[in-house]
Motif scaffolding. Sequence first.
Motif, PDB file in Angstrom:
ATOM      1  N   SER A 139    -112.550   2.707  18.975  1.00 22.47           N
ATOM      2  CA  SER A 139    -112.250   1.731  18.123  1.00 22.47           C
ATOM      3  C   SER A 139    -111.103   2.651  17.194  1.00 22.47           C
ATOM      4  O   SER A 139    -111.200   3.729  17.083  1.00 22.47           O
ATOM      5  CB  SER A 139    -113.250   1.290  17.217  1.00 22.47           C
ATOM      6  OG  SER A 139    -113.931   2.330  16.409  1.00 22.47           O
ATOM      7  N   ALA A 160    -107.849  -7.336  22.943  1.00 23.31           N
ATOM      8  CA  ALA A 160    -109.214  -7.996  22.308  1.00 23.31           C
ATOM      9  C   ALA A 160    -108.786  -7.808  20.797  1.00 23.31           C
ATOM     10  O   ALA A 160    -108.813  -6.578  20.557  1.00 23.31           O
ATOM     11  CB  ALA A 160    -110.428  -7.729  22.745  1.00 23.31           C
ATOM     12  N   ARG A 161    -108.865  -8.776  20.122  1.00 27.63           N
ATOM     13  CA  ARG A 161    -108.465  -8.633  18.632  1.00 27.63           C
ATOM     14  C   ARG A 161    -109.520  -9.693  17.877  1.00 27.63           C
ATOM     15  O   ARG A 161    -110.014 -10.588  18.376  1.00 27.63           O
ATOM     16  CB  ARG A 161    -107.124  -8.780  18.219  1.00 27.63           C
ATOM     17  CG  ARG A 161    -106.102  -7.991  18.812  1.00 27.63           C
ATOM     18  CD  ARG A 161    -104.824  -8.667  18.859  1.00 27.63           C
ATOM     19  NE  ARG A 161    -104.472  -9.370  20.100  1.00 27.63           N
ATOM     20  CZ  ARG A 161    -103.427  -9.379  20.819  1.00 27.63           C
ATOM     21  NH1 ARG A 161    -102.208  -8.828  20.357  1.00 27.63           N
ATOM     22  NH2 ARG A 161    -103.225 -10.183  21.994  1.00 27.63           N
ATOM     23  N   SER A 162    -109.859  -9.263  16.649  1.00 29.00           N
ATOM     24  CA  SER A 162    -110.767  -9.826  15.842  1.00 29.00           C
ATOM     25  C   SER A 162    -110.081 -10.002  14.422  1.00 29.00           C
ATOM     26  O   SER A 162    -109.717  -9.132  13.982  1.00 29.00           O
ATOM     27  CB  SER A 162    -112.275  -9.539  15.661  1.00 29.00           C
ATOM     28  OG  SER A 162    -112.890 -10.048  14.923  1.00 29.00           O
ATOM     29  N   VAL A 163    -110.123 -11.389  13.862  1.00 32.52           N
ATOM     30  CA  VAL A 163    -109.589 -11.532  12.493  1.00 32.52           C
ATOM     31  C   VAL A 163    -110.458 -12.185  11.746  1.00 32.52           C
ATOM     32  O   VAL A 163    -111.080 -13.335  12.199  1.00 32.52           O
ATOM     33  CB  VAL A 163    -108.288 -12.369  12.535  1.00 32.52           C
ATOM     34  CG1 VAL A 163    -107.642 -12.544  11.126  1.00 32.52           C
ATOM     35  CG2 VAL A 163    -107.200 -11.618  13.492  1.00 32.52           C
ATOM     36  N   GLU A 164    -110.698 -11.748  10.591  1.00 30.45           N
ATOM     37  CA  GLU A 164    -111.562 -12.582   9.846  1.00 30.45           C
ATOM     38  C   GLU A 164    -110.680 -12.922   8.351  1.00 30.45           C
ATOM     39  O   GLU A 164    -110.590 -12.022   7.665  1.00 30.45           O
ATOM     40  CB  GLU A 164    -112.893 -11.655   9.296  1.00 30.45           C
ATOM     41  CG  GLU A 164    -113.885 -12.425   8.201  1.00 30.45           C
ATOM     42  CD  GLU A 164    -114.994 -11.465   7.628  1.00 30.45           C
ATOM     43  OE1 GLU A 164    -115.503 -11.687   6.581  1.00 30.45           O
ATOM     44  OE2 GLU A 164    -115.032 -10.295   8.496  1.00 30.45           O
ATOM     45  N   GLU A 210    -109.713  -5.191  10.915  1.00 29.94           N
ATOM     46  CA  GLU A 210    -110.540  -4.821  12.291  1.00 29.94           C
ATOM     47  C   GLU A 210    -109.843  -3.752  13.176  1.00 29.94           C
ATOM     48  O   GLU A 210    -108.604  -4.088  13.179  1.00 29.94           O
ATOM     49  CB  GLU A 210    -110.806  -6.168  12.904  1.00 29.94           C
ATOM     50  CG  GLU A 210    -111.748  -6.912  12.195  1.00 29.94           C
ATOM     51  CD  GLU A 210    -113.156  -6.418  12.001  1.00 29.94           C
ATOM     52  OE1 GLU A 210    -113.762  -5.425  12.598  1.00 29.94           O
ATOM     53  OE2 GLU A 210    -113.867  -6.555  10.951  1.00 29.94           O
ATOM     54  N   ILE A 217    -108.974  -2.202  16.881  1.00 28.11           N
ATOM     55  CA  ILE A 217    -109.307  -2.765  18.315  1.00 28.11           C
ATOM     56  C   ILE A 217    -110.367  -1.816  19.007  1.00 28.11           C
ATOM     57  O   ILE A 217    -110.478  -0.628  18.733  1.00 28.11           O
ATOM     58  CB  ILE A 217    -108.160  -3.014  18.969  1.00 28.11           C
ATOM     59  CG1 ILE A 217    -107.189  -1.771  19.255  1.00 28.11           C
ATOM     60  CG2 ILE A 217    -107.137  -3.994  18.415  1.00 28.11           C
ATOM     61  CD1 ILE A 217    -106.180  -1.694  20.338  1.00 28.11           C
TER      62      ILE A 217
END
Length: 194
Positions: free
Chosen positions: A66, A129-133, A140, A142
Amino acid sequence: MATDVVFSEFEVDKISFKFADNDTDSLACIGKFEEELEVKTVTKKCRGKVMKTRTRGTGNGSIKTSMHVPKGTYAKLFAMTRDDLIEGAYAFGEKSLLPECQMCVHVTDEDGKEKLKAYPRVTATTGPARSVENGGDEVEEIEPEFSIMPDDYGEGVYECFIDDIPENLKTDFVNKWMTAFTRDMVDKSKATTV
């Protein structure tokens, strides 16, 4: 057991990737680094009973990470650059053949002692692959995963403790390891200079 002879991997503070064009990209924002090296066990049986087992390394394995990755490195790792796109535009799809590259890692223990690792042949095994809050408190990281493959000598990883390197080899050794690692650096018959 004396703790001064134990090296416990505590922090990975640098990772570098060397691509086929010999460009080396370095990263220093790593959250997590896990490796698992594979073994193969052969058994010998006599009348249905296991009489002997032998286990050997295969040179293969996997790495889970990560981290925060610069956009250029991200595009290279996931084969997103295209000659037919304008500068600054990237794509991922059927034309994305994820490249084989070299990964080098700088590790320290809890006392600041250093170890170097080199994986001569790795390739990403996950796609982008990505994550956004939205409104979140943290950006975040990767989490790319990599496959380790053996080199021409059957080795999947090389390790070197900085304190154990002969004095005549220490000059610029860490920098060369992280940017231009070759088997010759650790080959006993060739490692007289770096």
